[in-house]
Design a protein around this motif. Sequence first.
Motif, mmCIF file in Angstrom:
data_model
loop_
_atom_site.group_PDB
_atom_site.id
_atom_site.type_symbol
_atom_site.label_atom_id
_atom_site.label_comp_id
_atom_site.label_asym_id
_atom_site.label_seq_id
_atom_site.Cartn_x
_atom_site.Cartn_y
_atom_site.Cartn_z
ATOM 1 N N ILE A 77 22.560 -13.465 34.464
ATOM 2 C CA ILE A 77 21.212 -12.895 34.748
ATOM 3 C C ILE A 77 21.161 -11.454 34.721
ATOM 4 O O ILE A 77 21.867 -10.634 35.299
ATOM 5 C CB ILE A 77 20.921 -13.382 36.418
ATOM 6 N N ARG A 92 14.344 -23.953 39.082
ATOM 7 C CA ARG A 92 15.585 -24.036 38.715
ATOM 8 C C ARG A 92 16.328 -22.722 38.336
ATOM 9 O O ARG A 92 15.413 -21.678 37.963
ATOM 10 C CB ARG A 92 15.313 -25.070 37.467
ATOM 11 N N ASP A 93 17.470 -22.683 38.444
ATOM 12 C CA ASP A 93 18.191 -21.416 38.008
ATOM 13 C C ASP A 93 17.912 -21.426 36.554
ATOM 14 O O ASP A 93 18.323 -22.265 35.901
ATOM 15 C CB ASP A 93 19.691 -21.633 38.234
ATOM 16 N N ARG A 141 19.661 -20.093 34.528
ATOM 17 C CA ARG A 141 21.055 -20.502 33.613
ATOM 18 C C ARG A 141 21.267 -21.950 33.218
ATOM 19 O O ARG A 141 21.879 -22.291 32.253
ATOM 20 C CB ARG A 141 22.136 -19.918 34.331
ATOM 21 N N GLU A 142 20.325 -22.788 33.792
ATOM 22 C CA GLU A 142 20.327 -24.113 33.658
ATOM 23 C C GLU A 142 19.323 -24.422 32.588
ATOM 24 O O GLU A 142 18.944 -25.687 32.151
ATOM 25 C CB GLU A 142 20.117 -25.076 35.010
ATOM 26 N N CYS A 143 18.225 -23.684 32.232
ATOM 27 C CA CYS A 143 17.279 -23.870 31.320
ATOM 28 C C CYS A 143 17.788 -24.180 29.837
ATOM 29 O O CYS A 143 18.897 -23.724 29.578
ATOM 30 C CB CYS A 143 16.374 -22.500 31.319
ATOM 31 N N SER A 189 18.883 -21.269 27.917
ATOM 32 C CA SER A 189 20.076 -20.645 28.293
ATOM 33 C C SER A 189 21.312 -21.485 27.962
ATOM 34 O O SER A 189 22.509 -21.018 27.414
ATOM 35 C CB SER A 189 20.283 -20.702 29.736
#
Length: 103
Positions: free
Chosen positions: A4, A47-48, A50-52, A55
């Motif tokens: 991030i 949502r985080d 990093r979970e997109c 990403s």
Amino acid sequence: MSEIVPAEDIEKIVGAPRARNLHFGRAVSEDQRVYILHSHQCIESGRDVRECPFSVAMDNGIDVEYWWLGCEDSAVVLGVRGPHLVPIRKVSDQRPLPGGWLL
């Protein structure tokens, strides 16, 4: 693994303002890194990031053939092609990149 980047830095690094529903990115040749500016819609999902899917695709690796077609060090609209993160077009350009496609 995706990391991030502080919100106050990412628009400056990518070189574009955050969009409502498009993900932007920039491959910075000096850093040998790709940065993603997630859309407002993505951020607001809760949502985080990093979970997109963008990403996750970046974590799978970039398709260098697409990234080095004149879009390195430029803000681009991002897409996912197969398992990889790819540039669709330059943010400042309405035409697709060679081998790319428009949303």
